[in-house]
Structure formats: C-alpha cells, structure tokens
Design a protein around this motif. Sequence first.
Motif, PDB file in Angstrom:
ATOM      1  N   ILE A  89       0.850  -1.182   0.000  1.00  0.00           N
ATOM      2  CA  ILE A  89       0.000   0.000   0.000  1.00  0.00           C
ATOM      3  C   ILE A  89       0.891   1.240   0.000  1.00  0.00           C
ATOM      4  N   GLN A  90       0.653   2.108  -0.962  1.00  0.00           N
ATOM      5  CA  GLN A  90       1.434   3.336  -1.099  1.00  0.00           C
ATOM      6  C   GLN A  90       0.584   4.529  -0.702  1.00  0.00           C
ATOM      7  N   PHE A 142       4.323  -0.795   3.450  1.00  0.00           N
ATOM      8  CA  PHE A 142       3.760   0.549   3.311  1.00  0.00           C
ATOM      9  C   PHE A 142       4.831   1.473   2.739  1.00  0.00           C
ATOM     10  N   ALA A 143       4.470   2.191   1.685  1.00  0.00           N
ATOM     11  CA  ALA A 143       5.399   3.107   1.035  1.00  0.00           C
ATOM     12  C   ALA A 143       4.841   4.516   1.081  1.00  0.00           C
ATOM     13  N   LEU A 144       5.725   5.491   1.136  1.00  0.00           N
ATOM     14  CA  LEU A 144       5.345   6.902   1.115  1.00  0.00           C
ATOM     15  C   LEU A 144       5.925   7.543  -0.131  1.00  0.00           C
ATOM     16  N   HIS A 145       5.047   8.136  -0.944  1.00  0.00           N
ATOM     17  CA  HIS A 145       5.499   8.860  -2.136  1.00  0.00           C
ATOM     18  C   HIS A 145       5.421  10.358  -1.858  1.00  0.00           C
ATOM     19  N   ILE A 146       6.559  11.036  -2.026  1.00  0.00           N
ATOM     20  CA  ILE A 146       6.618  12.481  -1.795  1.00  0.00           C
ATOM     21  C   ILE A 146       7.123  13.159  -3.057  1.00  0.00           C
ATOM     22  N   CYS A 147       6.269  13.984  -3.666  1.00  0.00           N
ATOM     23  CA  CYS A 147       6.694  14.765  -4.835  1.00  0.00           C
ATOM     24  C   CYS A 147       6.292  16.218  -4.636  1.00  0.00           C
ATOM     25  N   ARG A 148       6.627  17.034  -5.596  1.00  0.00           N
ATOM     26  CA  ARG A 148       6.413  18.477  -5.483  1.00  0.00           C
ATOM     27  C   ARG A 148       5.264  18.962  -6.360  1.00  0.00           C
ATOM     28  N   GLY A 149       4.293  18.097  -6.566  1.00  0.00           N
ATOM     29  CA  GLY A 149       3.132  18.465  -7.362  1.00  0.00           C
ATOM     30  C   GLY A 149       3.274  18.011  -8.799  1.00  0.00           C
ATOM     31  N   ASN A 150       2.154  17.591  -9.395  1.00  0.00           N
ATOM     32  CA  ASN A 150       2.200  17.023 -10.742  1.00  0.00           C
ATOM     33  C   ASN A 150       0.830  17.183 -11.368  1.00  0.00           C
TER      34      ASN A 150
END
Length: 361
Positions: free
Chosen positions: A181-182, A230-238
């Motif tokens: 689960i991300q 469990f994964a965490l995805h962190i980006c700067r907006g898309n």
Amino acid sequence: MAYHSEVVGSLLRPTYLLDARQQLESGNLTPAAFKAIEDRAVNEAIALQEAVGLDVITDGEMRRYNFYGHFVEAVDGFDKFGGRVVPFHDEQGDKLIHKGPVVVERLKWRRNMCAEEWVYLRARTSHSAKVTLPNIMMTAAYYEANKSNSAYATRDAYLADVVDIMRREVEELIRLGCTYIQIDAPNYTSFLDTKMRERFRRNGEDPDQLLARSIEIDNAIIDGHSGVTFALHICRGNNQSMFYTSGDYRPISDVFRRTHYHRFLLEYDDERSGGFEVLQHVPDDRSVVLGLITTKKPQLEAADELRQRIAEASRYIPLERLALSPQCGFASTMEGNNISFEDQRRKLELVVNVAREIWPS
C-alpha cells in the motif's frame, strides 16, 4: 522480495476513457457501460506494465478523475470542486489553476475507495501489485472554516473522521490480500519551500508542528499491520506537466527518521529536488525508490546518467536498498502530462532496463 523497478501510480488515460467519463457525467452513458470501458483501460494498463517488465504494477488509476479522486467519490460530504484554488506552474512561468474539494457536510462512508481497483487488478495479473491512497494531512486542506464549520467545528474533528475512514480502507485492502500500500503525500513538500513555510506562519500555524502532526497521523494509519509493505510517495506536485513547489528534502528529514514506512518513493528528476545527502537519514531497515525519470517532459533520459546518479545516491544508502521509478505518475489528473503514450512506454522500459542492469537478481 526486493522490488527494484516500479511505477508511482497513474498512467495516461486513453482518449476513449476520457470521452466515456464525459458521456457518463452528461447522462449519455450508463454506469454499467462505463464500467466496461474502464475495465478495458485497466486491462491495457496491466498489459503495458507486464510487457515492459516492471517488478510492481498498479491499475494505472484509470478509475479515478485524479490521484485522490477515489477518496472524494467514495465519501459523501464534499463539494468536489468548491475548495481552495491550488496554483501549478512550470519553469517558463506558465500557470494552471486547480480547484480542490471542500468538506461541507459530515462525512458519510458510501463505499470502499480501492476494493474494486484491487480485486480487479489481483484477478488479472500474477505480478506483484500495489494500491495507492492519499495522505491524511493532504486532506486537511479540504477543511475551510467558512465553508466547513457547519459540518465540523474544528479541522481536528474532521480529520478524526478521515482517519477512521482511512483505517477502515487499509484494513479492507489487507483482508482482500493486498500486501503493498502506497500513501501519496505531496503535502509534505509544502514544508520545503521558504515562501510556503512563511505562509503557514502568517496563518498562525507552525510548519514544524504541522510536519510532526502529519507524521503522527501517518503512523496511526499504517501501524499494526504485519506482512504489509507501506510506502510513502513524496513529490512536489504534478498536474499536466506543471509543479507546485520546489526544495531539497532536508527540512523534512524527520519523515525518514520518525515515520514507520518501509519504502520512500522520492522525486529526483531535476534541480528542484536537491541532492541525495538527505538519504543518510533513512533508517537501515528501509528502502528508497529514486524517481530519476521525469513524467513531465517527453525527452528520454540517458541510461548512463541514470546509472551515474544511482551510484551517487549509493554513497548515502547501500545500493541493495535502492530502486528506480519515474518521479511521479504520468497522469495525476485525468488530463495527463504533456507526453505521448509512446513516450510513456519508452520511459517505463528505461526504468526496467537500467534496474535489471544494476540489480540483475
């Protein structure tokens, strides 16, 4: 099993699916007919990912109008496009305005967010697969006092209901056999940008306290589930090839030290992302997926450059704990980024080819 190649979540929506969604919303297509069209798009997304050879696949988020849309549509109580305006922009200064949801009534659970997505995906592939969910504190932005206080006196009261809904969703996914689960959390990068941090302070909020609160809530969601990654995805907006914020990950290094996630999927496709030094704060029992390949532009990255950057990252975290992916989804919103389906395929093939060379096992 060690996963060394994956997609973040979304893939480009085929035109026939976008057209069908419009027909559904205008009343010119029945829900049953629309579901058959959705199924076709998911089948094609699965086939693409299997063909290129990714270690972990998704359903392409074909059933969502954007990456958090399954949450808004599964719960009564939101005005879908009545919330805050979020500005996106690109390096040339072009801008895009995105209207988010706002809570206007007490939340009422209507259906599971991901059960249909997961069960359909599980039945049509033998590949390792995952499901994506929005971060709780990202949904905090859907509370606006002047519009939401008739439903909830405080934001915390609203978030308490969101936590209950998300815990219920996680438990159901696990019951249905999902083991990866991300959590998508672009909200964390709000704490990177100095202008945004100052904006929090002007609104009477301490950005560091908000960061600590988000970590606390994340742990409350994912704790207590053995046998699940469990994964965490962190980006700067898309959003249609535009971004929301910029900055190095160092101001939020507590996310690596204090959250209980097993994997961190991080955006590292250009100079807005900063360096790899912060990876030294990732605990020894966690892994990092380097998002080195952009989904925002059609140009294909050079394999030699990717190998070099992975080697650079391995100075701070052992190579066996690294993996490779695009930096974000190809279509965080249903409109998709400004690239072609062939560009998308070539970028996914590049992920797999470089990963197989570096991690041949």
